[in-house]
Design a protein around this motif. Structure first.
Motif, PDB file in Angstrom:
ATOM      1  N   GLY A  12       0.827  -1.188   0.000  1.00 58.61           N
ATOM      2  CA  GLY A  12       0.000   0.000   0.000  1.00 58.61           C
ATOM      3  C   GLY A  12       0.862   1.239   0.000  1.00 58.61           C
ATOM      4  N   GLY A  13       0.785   2.045  -1.032  1.00 62.49           N
ATOM      5  CA  GLY A  13       1.614   3.227  -1.128  1.00 62.49           C
ATOM      6  C   GLY A  13       0.821   4.500  -0.950  1.00 62.49           C
ATOM      7  N   ASP A  14      -0.186   4.514  -0.061  1.00 59.46           N
ATOM      8  CA  ASP A  14      -1.050   5.678   0.080  1.00 59.46           C
ATOM      9  C   ASP A  14      -0.900   6.370   1.435  1.00 59.46           C
ATOM     10  N   ARG A  15       0.278   6.224   2.093  1.00 55.34           N
ATOM     11  CA  ARG A  15       0.478   6.850   3.404  1.00 55.34           C
ATOM     12  C   ARG A  15       1.350   8.083   3.224  1.00 55.34           C
ATOM     13  N   PHE A  16       0.870   9.218   3.727  1.00 55.63           N
ATOM     14  CA  PHE A  16       1.586  10.479   3.631  1.00 55.63           C
ATOM     15  C   PHE A  16       1.925  10.974   5.039  1.00 55.63           C
ATOM     16  N   ILE A  17       3.153  11.493   5.228  1.00 53.36           N
ATOM     17  CA  ILE A  17       3.586  12.010   6.526  1.00 53.36           C
ATOM     18  C   ILE A  17       3.694  13.521   6.414  1.00 53.36           C
ATOM     19  N   PRO A  18       2.856  14.268   7.120  1.00 50.49           N
ATOM     20  CA  PRO A  18       2.923  15.724   7.031  1.00 50.49           C
ATOM     21  C   PRO A  18       4.166  16.259   7.715  1.00 50.49           C
ATOM     22  N   THR A  19       4.705  17.367   7.184  1.00 41.80           N
ATOM     23  CA  THR A  19       5.855  18.050   7.768  1.00 41.80           C
ATOM     24  C   THR A  19       5.362  19.298   8.491  1.00 41.80           C
ATOM     25  N   ARG A  20       5.584  19.371   9.772  1.00 41.16           N
ATOM     26  CA  ARG A  20       5.144  20.509  10.579  1.00 41.16           C
ATOM     27  C   ARG A  20       6.312  21.470  10.727  1.00 41.16           C
ATOM     28  N   ASN A  21       6.244  22.578  10.099  1.00 40.78           N
ATOM     29  CA  ASN A  21       7.294  23.585  10.174  1.00 40.78           C
ATOM     30  C   ASN A  21       7.113  24.404  11.435  1.00 40.78           C
ATOM     31  N   SER A  22       8.210  24.639  12.148  1.00 37.17           N
ATOM     32  CA  SER A  22       8.103  25.323  13.440  1.00 37.17           C
ATOM     33  C   SER A  22       7.599  26.746  13.276  1.00 37.17           C
ATOM     34  N   LYS A  23       8.067  27.418  12.250  1.00 32.62           N
ATOM     35  CA  LYS A  23       7.665  28.809  12.089  1.00 32.62           C
ATOM     36  C   LYS A  23       6.186  28.895  11.726  1.00 32.62           C
TER      37      LYS A  23
ATOM     38  N   LYS B 187       5.898  13.734  -3.740  1.00 36.30           N
ATOM     39  CA  LYS B 187       4.846  13.127  -4.553  1.00 36.30           C
ATOM     40  C   LYS B 187       4.445  11.783  -3.976  1.00 36.30           C
ATOM     41  N   PRO B 188       3.136  11.397  -4.139  1.00 33.25           N
ATOM     42  CA  PRO B 188       2.712  10.094  -3.624  1.00 33.25           C
ATOM     43  C   PRO B 188       3.383   8.962  -4.393  1.00 33.25           C
ATOM     44  N   LEU B 189       3.672   7.889  -3.684  1.00 35.09           N
ATOM     45  CA  LEU B 189       4.308   6.731  -4.291  1.00 35.09           C
ATOM     46  C   LEU B 189       3.289   5.904  -5.053  1.00 35.09           C
ATOM     47  N   ASN B 190       3.714   5.277  -6.130  1.00 37.39           N
ATOM     48  CA  ASN B 190       2.840   4.386  -6.888  1.00 37.39           C
ATOM     49  C   ASN B 190       2.627   3.089  -6.116  1.00 37.39           C
TER      50      ASN B 190
ATOM     51  N   GLY C 135       0.152  -5.568  -8.392  1.00 38.66           N
ATOM     52  CA  GLY C 135      -0.688  -6.583  -7.777  1.00 38.66           C
ATOM     53  C   GLY C 135      -1.473  -6.090  -6.578  1.00 38.66           C
ATOM     54  N   TYR C 136      -1.301  -4.818  -6.209  1.00 36.10           N
ATOM     55  CA  TYR C 136      -2.012  -4.292  -5.041  1.00 36.10           C
ATOM     56  C   TYR C 136      -3.469  -4.020  -5.393  1.00 36.10           C
TER      57      TYR C 136
END
Length: 498
Positions: free
Chosen positions: A75-86, A137-140, A144-145
């Motif tokens: 499954g290549g549909d997991r995204f990790i957000p980046t929280r910028n301190s500023k 970019k999201p991963l493909n 077979g998934y």
């Protein structure tokens, strides 16, 4: 004084807040530099804000050991957000700012000033700052998934949403033999009563077919063998039958008592068309005259209409009884007003667009001012008329002689019977006049076409001496239970009229 100057020189040498020229960069300076760089990366569009930490992590694989690494879940549909301190600080500021009272007078000027300050200090508008930023970019998905949720939430056409199309059988429901039927285009040898009884004229005899029970009875026969039946017409109640003959007479019969009530003589030639309007019977003859008969009185002939120059082969009263439509071998169509005793009657409308004999006439049941007419071999056109305005609404070339027309109200359609060259029946969608279906089977020209009392079946009689019943307009079962008047029979039944 020299002592004080020496002490000042010592203090300046030992002072720690002076910059060291050859010393490495201080830790706080390195930290501030890395923080600024990450902030700029987080705010720059199109750049990834994910920082690789592979250099600071312990290697996932110990050197010298060949252990198998467990593969990650598919499954290549997991995204990790980046929280910028500023930007988190900016978001916190914006949230607390919402609770402050707003001065309506200074709103415009303040917002413009804040935008200018924000652009100069931060390099971007603080109002457009994002709380979360997804970088990369999201991963493909791997080969077979299969996403199981897609099956769960996908929208598909359900059986209820699929448009149902009605089935029209290409074979008749019943076939009746009609020996000695006269193959004459101008005659009207078939009629269907409101009590579901078919009357058919075979040479000089009239037979009755009970369409419900299937019983066939002989009603009458002319005295002279050379005479023949020319036309038939039931009253609205279906208890009495008018019969036009070749010897210029009209006979009235009480069908259920099989009793001859009277004979009316006024024409000078054969009577080929009949139509009822309450107690008034209208008849058309080869002479071109149309006579009105009041069947309640002894002196039955009350009026004569003289608009045609040749045989009047088509005659139909409108359902509301306001107008009488007539068609003749002179290619004319006339519309006459209701009978008024003692006054001269002129046609309301006259049309000469047809180039052939007009026998086929039909009034629209749901639009009383609409009349359909069909021309013979030289014309072959169906024309739809508006009686109120006198205009021709539409015209269609059928490429075949038209002998009869009828409107089918169950599906708002028009049905036409044809002679040369197709010898078939065609169902048209009204008012578009697009072809819905063709009913083929007759081996000779179709002479007449009739609709059953429940409007579900059409009966056709042709020169091949057969009568065919086509069950082409049956309604849905729910509606049929309420409106069906006649019990239908399935299968093709061959039966002789005689």
């Amino acid at each position: 004084m020299a002592q004080f100057g020496f002490e000042n020189d010592i203090h300046s040498i030992l002072k720690l807040d002076m910059p060291i020229t050859n010393a490495p960069m201080a830790r706080w300076q390195r930290k501030a530099g890395s923080s600024n760089a990450s902030a700029l990366n987080g705010l720059s569009p199109g750049k990834s804000a994910n920082v690789s930490l592979s250099s600071s992590k312990t290697p996932s694989k110990t050197p010298g050991k060949n252990k198998k690494v467990t593969p990650s879940k598919m499954g290549g549909d997991r995204f990790i957000p980046t929280r910028n301190s500023k930007q988190m600080d900016v978001a916190s500021f914006l949230l607390t700012k919402e609770n402050e009272p707003v001065d309506a007078n200074n709103t415009t000027s303040t917002s413009e000033n804040q935008k200018a300050w924000s652009m100069s200090l931060n390099g971007y508008n603080i109002e457009d700052a994002k709380i979360l930023h997804l970088g990369g970019k999201p991963l493909n998905a791997p080969e077979g998934y299969q996403n199981n949720l897609k099956v769960l939430y996908s929208q598909g056409a359900t059986p209820a949403s699929v448009k149902k199309t009605r089935y029209i059988s290409s074979t008749p429901d019943r076939i009746l033999d009609a020996p000695e039927l006269r193959n004459d285009f101008y005659l009207n040898l078939l009629d269907w009563s409101s009590r579901n009884v078919l009357a058919v004229a075979l040479h000089n005899s009239v037979y009755l077919l009970d369409a419900t029970q299937g019983d066939v009875t002989l009603l009458m026969k002319l005295e002279h063998e050379e005479d023949y039946i020319c036309s038939l017409s039931w009253t609205k109640e279906g208890a009495y039958l008018a019969i036009g003959t070749s010897d210029c007479k009209i006979q009235l019969w009480d069908v259920y008592n099989q009793k001859h009530l009277r004979s009316m003589t006024s024409h000078t030639s054969r009577v080929v068309s009949l139509s009822w309007n309450d107690h008034v019977l209208s008849s058309g003859s080869r002479s071109g005259h149309i006579h009105h008969h009041d069947v309640r009185v002894a002196d039955h002939h009350i009026f004569t209409l003289t608009g045609h120059s040749q045989e009047v082969c088509g005659l139909k009263w409108s359902p509301d009884g306001r107008y009488l439509a007539s068609g003749g071998n002179d290619n004319m169509v006339h519309v006459w007003p209701r009978v008024q005793e003692g006054t001269a009657s002129q046609s309301v409308r006259s049309w000469s667009e047809h180039q052939g004999a007009v026998k086929a006439l039909a009034w629209c049941p749901w639009q009383p001012n609409i009349l359909a007419s069909g021309g013979g071999t030289s014309d072959r056109h169906i024309r739809i008329w508006n009686v109120n305005s006198g205009s021709c609404i539409s015209s269609l070339d059928t490429q075949s002689q038209i002998s009869s027309l009828v409107f089918a109200p169950n599906y708002k359609e028009l049905v036409s019977a044809h002679g040369y060259a197709h010898n078939n029946v065609v169902i048209w969608k009204y008012p578009a006049l697009t072809r819905v279906a063709e009913l083929n089977g007759h081996e000779d020209r179709v002479l007449s076409l009739l609709l059953s009392p429940d409007c579900s079946t059409v009966a056709t009689v042709a020169g091949d001496e057969t009568i065919r019943l086509w069950k082409s307009f049956e309604m849905d079962p729910a509606k049929k239970a309420k409106e069906r008047l006649v019990k239908s029979t399935s299968g093709v039944i061959h039966q002789s009229i005689r």
